[in-house]
Motif scaffolding. Structure first.
Motif, PDB file in Angstrom:
ATOM      1  N   LYS A  46      56.025  45.156  31.816  1.00  0.00           N
ATOM      2  CA  LYS A  46      56.199  43.734  32.123  1.00  0.00           C
ATOM      3  C   LYS A  46      57.170  43.550  33.274  1.00  0.00           C
ATOM      4  N   PRO A  47      56.997  42.594  34.155  1.00  0.00           N
ATOM      5  CA  PRO A  47      55.880  41.659  34.196  1.00  0.00           C
ATOM      6  C   PRO A  47      54.593  42.299  34.735  1.00  0.00           C
ATOM      7  N   VAL A  48      53.530  42.097  33.967  1.00  0.00           N
ATOM      8  CA  VAL A  48      52.213  42.594  34.368  1.00  0.00           C
ATOM      9  C   VAL A  48      51.415  41.408  34.909  1.00  0.00           C
ATOM     10  N   VAL A  49      50.672  41.647  35.979  1.00  0.00           N
ATOM     11  CA  VAL A  49      49.829  40.587  36.526  1.00  0.00           C
ATOM     12  C   VAL A  49      48.381  41.070  36.538  1.00  0.00           C
ATOM     13  N   ALA A  50      47.455  40.121  36.682  1.00  0.00           N
ATOM     14  CA  ALA A  50      46.043  40.472  36.804  1.00  0.00           C
ATOM     15  C   ALA A  50      45.450  39.675  37.945  1.00  0.00           C
ATOM     16  N   ILE A  85      50.745  36.511  46.697  1.00  0.00           N
ATOM     17  CA  ILE A  85      51.121  36.641  45.284  1.00  0.00           C
ATOM     18  C   ILE A  85      50.354  35.606  44.446  1.00  0.00           C
ATOM     19  N   LYS A  86      49.840  34.573  45.146  1.00  0.00           N
ATOM     20  CA  LYS A  86      49.052  33.544  44.435  1.00  0.00           C
ATOM     21  C   LYS A  86      47.687  34.084  43.990  1.00  0.00           C
ATOM     22  N   ASP A  87      47.304  35.222  44.537  1.00  0.00           N
ATOM     23  CA  ASP A  87      46.011  35.800  44.168  1.00  0.00           C
ATOM     24  C   ASP A  87      46.068  36.580  42.857  1.00  0.00           C
ATOM     25  N   VAL A  88      47.268  36.653  42.289  1.00  0.00           N
ATOM     26  CA  VAL A  88      47.374  37.292  40.971  1.00  0.00           C
ATOM     27  C   VAL A  88      48.059  36.323  40.013  1.00  0.00           C
ATOM     28  N   LYS A  89      47.847  36.570  38.746  1.00  0.00           N
ATOM     29  CA  LYS A  89      48.423  35.684  37.730  1.00  0.00           C
ATOM     30  C   LYS A  89      49.296  36.524  36.803  1.00  0.00           C
ATOM     31  N   LEU A 137      43.454  33.964  30.360  1.00  0.00           N
ATOM     32  CA  LEU A 137      43.111  32.617  30.797  1.00  0.00           C
ATOM     33  C   LEU A 137      43.764  32.364  32.146  1.00  0.00           C
ATOM     34  N   TYR A 138      42.940  32.063  33.135  1.00  0.00           N
ATOM     35  CA  TYR A 138      43.435  31.866  34.493  1.00  0.00           C
ATOM     36  C   TYR A 138      44.403  30.682  34.550  1.00  0.00           C
ATOM     37  N   GLU A 187      35.278  33.555  44.829  1.00  0.00           N
ATOM     38  CA  GLU A 187      34.892  32.969  46.125  1.00  0.00           C
ATOM     39  C   GLU A 187      34.761  31.455  45.997  1.00  0.00           C
ATOM     40  N   GLU A 188      34.135  31.024  44.882  1.00  0.00           N
ATOM     41  CA  GLU A 188      33.965  29.586  44.661  1.00  0.00           C
ATOM     42  C   GLU A 188      35.312  28.875  44.585  1.00  0.00           C
ATOM     43  N   ARG A 189      36.239  29.495  43.861  1.00  0.00           N
ATOM     44  CA  ARG A 189      37.576  28.915  43.709  1.00  0.00           C
ATOM     45  C   ARG A 189      38.263  28.781  45.066  1.00  0.00           C
TER      46      ARG A 189
END
Ligand SMILES: [Zn+2]
Length: 208
Positions: A46-50, A85-89, A137-138, A187-189
């Protein structure tokens, strides 16, 4: 006479034989995906992101990767879609109360990791070891087993109560088809975000 320097390759030289089917050690692959960072290959902590494709990373490895502007920066194909960094959660993972920490892994054997599952599903309690499907959950980053999301129908997060939609459910380490679907959604997002920006700009201009 034919021997003028150019030799004609024989048919068996042109037709490649069947590719050697490499035996992929499924167990090792599973461990690599669920216990190690996609970027740094270090143990997940932790912290782990996806990312939106459902791959797991250590947050510090992603930050390091994004900060590295050197020309000899290794190109990691698995992370080519991560530009900010916004491309991961950041994930909200539930600790397994039975997990005793890495200390138990005295032999230093990677395969021992299977007996030490650090995270579990907070709803049905199954371990996040690659044997069960897991999603995040995104909208909020909370992680559940797919079973929990299917069995207990809800439109607010089981853990933190934030509302979510079907599109927010991202399968972790999914199969090829699932990743393709996630790629489309990503891509849609991105397109939607771009359109929203343009729209905002127009509204801004009109107000002048
Ligand atoms: Zn949540």
């Amino acid at each position: 006479m034919g021997c003028d320097g150019g030799t004609i390759p024989k048919r068996h030289e042109l037709v490649k034989g069947p590719k050697k089917v490499e035996k992929v050690d499924k167990n090792a692959e599973l461990i690599a995906r669920w216990y190690y960072c996609t970027l740094s290959q270090e143990k997940l902590r932790k912290p782990v992101v996806a990312c939106e494709l459902g791959r797991l990373y250590n947050k510090d490895a992603v930050i390091e990767y994004l900060l590295d502007k050197s020309s000899d920066k290794p190109i990691v194909e698995a992370a080519s879609h991560i530009r900010s960094i916004k491309d991961v959660k950041e994930l909200n993972l539930s600790d397994n109360p039975a997990w005793k920490g890495d200390k138990g892994d005295t032999k230093g054997d990677r395969y021992d990791d299977l007996h030490y599952t650090r995270f579990i599903c907070p709803v049905v309690g199954v371990e996040m070891n690659g044997r069960h499907k897991f999603c995040f959950l995104y909208s909020c980053g909370c992680v559940f087993s797919e079973r929990a999301l299917k069995e207990v129908k809800t439109d607010t997060c089981h853990k933190c109560g934030v509302p979510f939609q079907e599109d927010d459910i991202i399968t972790l380490n999914g199969n090829k088809e699932e990743v393709e679907e996630l790629w489309k959604r990503m891509e849609e997002r991105k397109l939607k975000a771009k359109l929203a920006k343009v729209l905002k700009y127009f509204v801004f201009c009109r107000n002048f």
